[in-house]
Design a protein around this motif. Structure first.
Motif, mmCIF file in Angstrom:
data_model
loop_
_atom_site.group_PDB
_atom_site.id
_atom_site.type_symbol
_atom_site.label_atom_id
_atom_site.label_comp_id
_atom_site.label_asym_id
_atom_site.label_seq_id
_atom_site.Cartn_x
_atom_site.Cartn_y
_atom_site.Cartn_z
ATOM 1 N N THR A 322 0.812 -1.223 0.000
ATOM 2 C CA THR A 322 0.000 0.000 0.000
ATOM 3 C C THR A 322 0.843 1.269 0.000
ATOM 4 O OG1 THR A 322 -0.114 -0.111 2.421
ATOM 5 C CG2 THR A 322 -1.912 -1.126 1.181
ATOM 6 N N ILE A 329 -7.048 0.055 4.110
ATOM 7 C CA ILE A 329 -6.789 -1.301 4.613
ATOM 8 C C ILE A 329 -8.000 -1.728 5.438
ATOM 9 C CG2 ILE A 329 -5.355 -2.720 6.127
ATOM 10 C CD1 ILE A 329 -3.002 -0.936 5.403
ATOM 11 N N GLY A 371 -4.022 3.716 4.544
ATOM 12 C CA GLY A 371 -3.118 2.838 3.822
ATOM 13 C C GLY A 371 -1.717 2.795 4.390
#
Length: 922
Positions: A322, A329, A371
């Motif tokens: 990421t 997430i 992320g």
């Protein structure tokens, strides 16, 4: 333009083609019904209309069933099932044209298959079409649908006209076409094939409950990070959403014959810890590319399937996936998968009988995280989902008396319990004895909700507790080592009218007999032979379900009060901790998984029932798990305990470091030869004691941690796992292990309550279904210790490492500010004992106020064997900070260290004694 939008998405394009194909078949079938009824069955117009209606009813019912099976999502796995049905029942109608009843049944099932086929496709089209382009896409789909109808009419005209086929032969041709379409779906279109596999798995072996599905994005990329418990995990997660998920899969598993083709269809990305750097980078870049294309990607961050049931360390590889991407997430947790046939429970993945079919599991999707979240932060989020999932197990959890009743009936002849007085009974006898006590309580204690028990751990005390619970009452075990004032407070707050006890205990503990005390010997003498026989027949012959409904009051629910445990009063006035059935049952489930108990185990029960650990683990764990326990009243009688362990081949020892020190000195090696697990808690384990135990008994002494308000177990070390290719550690020196399943922990700043990261010491908070219902009659104190969202403030200072192990560094109340720094009393105690070179505790440290320094250390000690000056010299020579060292005049000799009956340090008495001696010394 409309068709260009559809062609831009392969999934949409295939869906509209499949819908058009359905209407192509429909055009053929509906025209064919007329010929089938007229030419083969010789029906009149009314009969043909009825046959047509049968097909329509089948389509409607199939659509209804498809909706039910799909639940709250689009279930494309039904499409190939419907397609297969269209083929099968087409052949069926080709063969049974001579039978009216079979023809009507065949047409109904043909329509039913069509309903199963079309509903998921229509739902998928509605869900996938963008809000702004939905009208255009549906319009384009309708154009293709009309084209399909037109082609179907043409094909029927061709088959019935120039080809001169009869109606049943036309159905045979269309059946072949349907089988061809099914083959195309299963081999060329991975979405449908994968969804079919998901559907079959989750509607045979598993039943999935999805929580937090709204946290999954309907469109756009996201990285799913999940715990890893079994080989079925990807299927369980994939079955929770109609979106296609790309999984990062262990390379060896990816390349396994029989799985490789399915993994390729799923678009899985192979990866392994042993990969070369180039292969590893390619796998991570592949996952990044999928995210950039707008896909969902799922990674099992533990890197391996857990062999212990605990949540392992999260690898940091997903942080690279990421990195630099604006992708959320999504933490994911799988609950109740441990114990299924694809998990490592019972020491192997496969070739074991399932505990139940279907096996119910819960998949929880947490709120999206940024992320750039670290592996530690995501692991914490997954652990929090675990605690929430345990709290919602209402459909599988039952109150304690129900669980004991079922366990006793299943294990009727199996050894259940014994004690040092020579009593030994099986589960059947335990149930009969409990029912006898139940009848005594209902007869002699009418209207009393809470019943007091003042008994040491023994077979009669256990049966009495079970009997009170079976009667729907609340057993309250009183502390016979507490002061008269503490006991009076407990009796008054619980409103106890009846207290079961024994003359021997009252005499030995020096307790005055009070009104309302009922001798257990008198109760036992009232159990006549005919009464025993009657309850034995009832317990053995009446069906279990009838017994549950008859014996256990309906008002006993999971949220009902199971017991009140009065705290030790180590820091003040005893508080009544209210524990519900859900609290204790959830804690039992976590402990069962953490130490992997089995029916062949035997537990040593030395902790009293007035202690939360003694009540939950020493009383109810063996009773509901179906294994044996051996009770002894005095945990310090090492020789007697060694004899009991050798006689009954005890496999699980749970005690305190103080008591275990006695076992190291008094017990023989052969006494503990059968032990497989030895766990200590309630106080800090000194490394020297752990080393001595291992050296003598050849077994690691594991640590656990808990408190009364948490039912009580929070964490425990385990023996871990060491295989040919996998190694999973279950213990670290100086820690108290991993949180048990269903428990989440968090470290926060004691002043600001800001969450801290790995390796940062702070206040330990605990969350889970085992957090108490509250303090009896003290709502304000309850609010002080239960923080927002159900987090319990333990008052302990601890830290978490990257592997999730908890290290307790002390209690907030056992810290003092010395020279501007917070210094742990335990740290000073340990340094003093190292300087003294002794194994057993001889000193305790506390602090009193000081006019000049604010605080100063006070040391209470028993016989040191050396002068205090020599001890302080050794302490200085060891490099211990001079400012932290207690002064000589602050050492005071006492006859014995202030301990509670549970073996824990009595902090209240310690403080009072220290202040008294400090004032007297001037």
């Amino acid at each position: 333009q409309n068709f260009a939008e559809i062609r831009a998405s392969q999934a949409l394009f295939r869906t509209v083609l499949a819908i058009a194909y359905f209407w192509f078949l429909g055009a053929v079938y509906l025209q064919n019904v007329i010929g089938y009824g007229r030419d083969l069955l010789h029906l009149d117009n009314a009969g043909i209309s009825f046959l047509t209606a049968t097909v329509s009813i089948g389509i409607g019912l199939g659509a209804f069933v498809a909706g039910k099976l799909s639940g709250d999502q689009v279930e494309l796995g039904l499409v190939p099932i419907g397609s297969i049905g269209l083929g099968i029942f087409g052949i069926f109608l080709f063969l049974v044209y001579h039978s009216y009843s079979l023809v009507f049944l065949g047409h109904f099932l043909l329509g039913f298959s069509g309903g199963i086929f079309i509903i998921p496709l229509q739902s998928f089209l509605q869900a996938r079409a963008g809000e702004h382009s939905k009208g255009r896409i549906i319009a384009a789909s309708n154009v293709l649908t009309f084209t399909g109808v037109f082609l179907g009419a043409g094909i029927f005209a061709l088959l019935a006209g120039p080809c001169r086929m009869q109606a049943n032969q036309i159905l045979l041709v269309m059946a072949v076409v349907s089988f061809g379409a099914t083959w195309h779906i299963l081999t060329v279109l991975p979405d449908f094939t994968i969804r079919l596999c998901f559907f079959l798995l989750t509607h045979t072996f598993y039943r999935i409950e999805v929580r937090g599905a709204e946290n999954l994005p309907r469109r756009g990329p996201a990285l799913l990070v999940c715990n890893h418990i079994s080989f079925a995990d990807p299927f369980l997660i994939g079955a929770c959403t109609s979106r296609f998920i790309r999984f990062l899969m262990f390379r060896q598993f990816y390349e396994t014959r029989g799985i490789h083709w399915l993994a390729k269809l799923m678009g899985a990305i192979p990866i392994a810890e042993g990969d070369k750097p180039r292969e590893l980078v390619e796998s991570l870049r592949g996952a990044q590319a999928r995210l950039q294309e707008g896909d969902l990607v799922c990674i099992f961050a533990e890197g391996a399937i857990t062999r212990t049931g605990n949540l392992l360390r999260f690898r940091r590889g997903f942080e690279r996936i990421t990195r630099g991407l604006p992708v959320p997430i999504i933490p994911v947790h799988l609950d109740r998968v441990w114990g299924s046939i694809f998990s490592f429970e019972r020491g192997r993945f496969f070739f074991k009988w399932p505990r139940r079919i279907p096996y119910r599991v819960t998949v929880s999707f947490g709120a999206p995280l940024p992320g750039d979240s670290s592996a530690f932060q995501v692991r914490q989020a997954v652990m929090a989902l675990s605690a929430e999932a345990f709290a919602r197990r209402s459909e599988v959890q039952r109150p304690l008396p129900e669980m004991f009743l079922d366990s006793a009936r299943r294990n009727w002849r199996r050894f259940a319990m014994a004690d040092s007085m020579g009593r030994r009974i099986n589960f059947g006898q335990a149930l009969i004895g409990s029912l006898l006590f139940r009848s005594h309580v209902t007869e002699h204690c009418p209207g009393e909700k809470m019943i007091g028990i003042l008994l040491p751990p023994s077979v009669p005390a256990a049966l009495l507790n079970f009997g009170i619970s079976l009667a729907g009452r609340v057993p309250v075990n009183l502390n016979y080592t507490a002061s008269k004032q503490s006991m009076d407070i407990a009796i008054e707050r619980a409103g106890l009218k009846t207290i079961f006890t024994t003359e021997k205990l009252l005499e030995r503990a020096g307790i005055e007999k009070q009104p309302g005390m009922r001798m257990i010997e008198d109760a036992a003498r009232s159990f006549t032979r005919s009464r025993k026989l009657a309850w034995a027949v009832i317990a053995r012959l009446v069906p279990t379900a009838w017994l549950r409904r008859w014996l256990i009051p309906r008002e006993v629910k999971l949220e009902s009060l199971a017991t009140i445990i009065f705290s030790s009063g180590s820091t003040g006035t005893p508080k009544g901790v209210m524990l519900s059935h859900r609290n204790i049952v959830s804690n039992l489930e976590g402990v069962q998984q953490a130490i992997n108990v089995s029916r062949s185990d035997c537990l040593l029960g030395v902790l009293p029932f007035f202690h939360s650990f003694g009540f939950t683990i020493g009383l109810w764990l063996p009773a509901v798990s179906g294994f044996a326990i051996v009770y002894h009243t005095n945990p310090l009688e090492g020789r007697k305990i060694g004899e009991l362990c050798r006689k009954y081949r005890v496999t699980i020892l749970i005690s305190t470091p103080t008591f275990t020190g006695e076992y190291v000195r008094r017990c023989e090696v052969d006494d503990f030869a059968s032990l497989r697990v030895a766990i200590v808690g309630a106080e800090r384990l000194k490394p020297e004691l752990g080393d001595a135990f291992r050296e003598k008994f050849h077994l690691d002494l594991l640590q656990g941690y808990g408190c009364t308000e948490l039912s009580p177990v929070v964490s425990v070390e385990s023996s871990g796992y060491a295989g040919h290719e996998q190694k999973q550690i279950g213990a670290k020196r100086g820690t108290v292990g991993h949180p048990i399943p269903g428990v989440a922990v968090r470290i926060v700043n004691p002043e600001t309550f800001q969450t801290l990261g790995a390796g940062q010491p702070g206040m330990l908070l605990v969350k889970g279904a085992s957090v108490m219902a509250g303090y009896l009659g003290e709502p304000e104190k309850t609010r002080q210790v239960i923080w927002e969202d159900g987090w319990y403030i333990t008052g302990d200072i601890a830290q978490l490492d990257d592997d999730g192990f908890i290290e307790i560094t002390g209690r907030l109340s056992r810290f003092s500010k010395i020279a501007g720094e917070m210094v742990s009393h335990v740290q000073v105690e340990e340094a003093l004992h190292r300087a003294l070179g002794c194994l057993e505790p001889r000193m305790v440290v506390t602090s009193v106020t000081d006019e000049q320094k604010g605080e100063r250390f006070v040391v209470l000690h028993t016989d040191l064997g050396i002068a205090v000056d020599e001890l302080l010299k050794r302490l200085r020579d060891s490099g211990f900070p001079k400012l932290w060292a207690p002064r000589k005049e602050n050492f005071f000799a006492v006859p014995a260290l202030p301990l509670l009956g549970s073996g824990k340090l009595d902090l209240k008495q310690l403080q009072e004694t220290a202040e008294k001696l400090a004032r007297a010394s001037g």
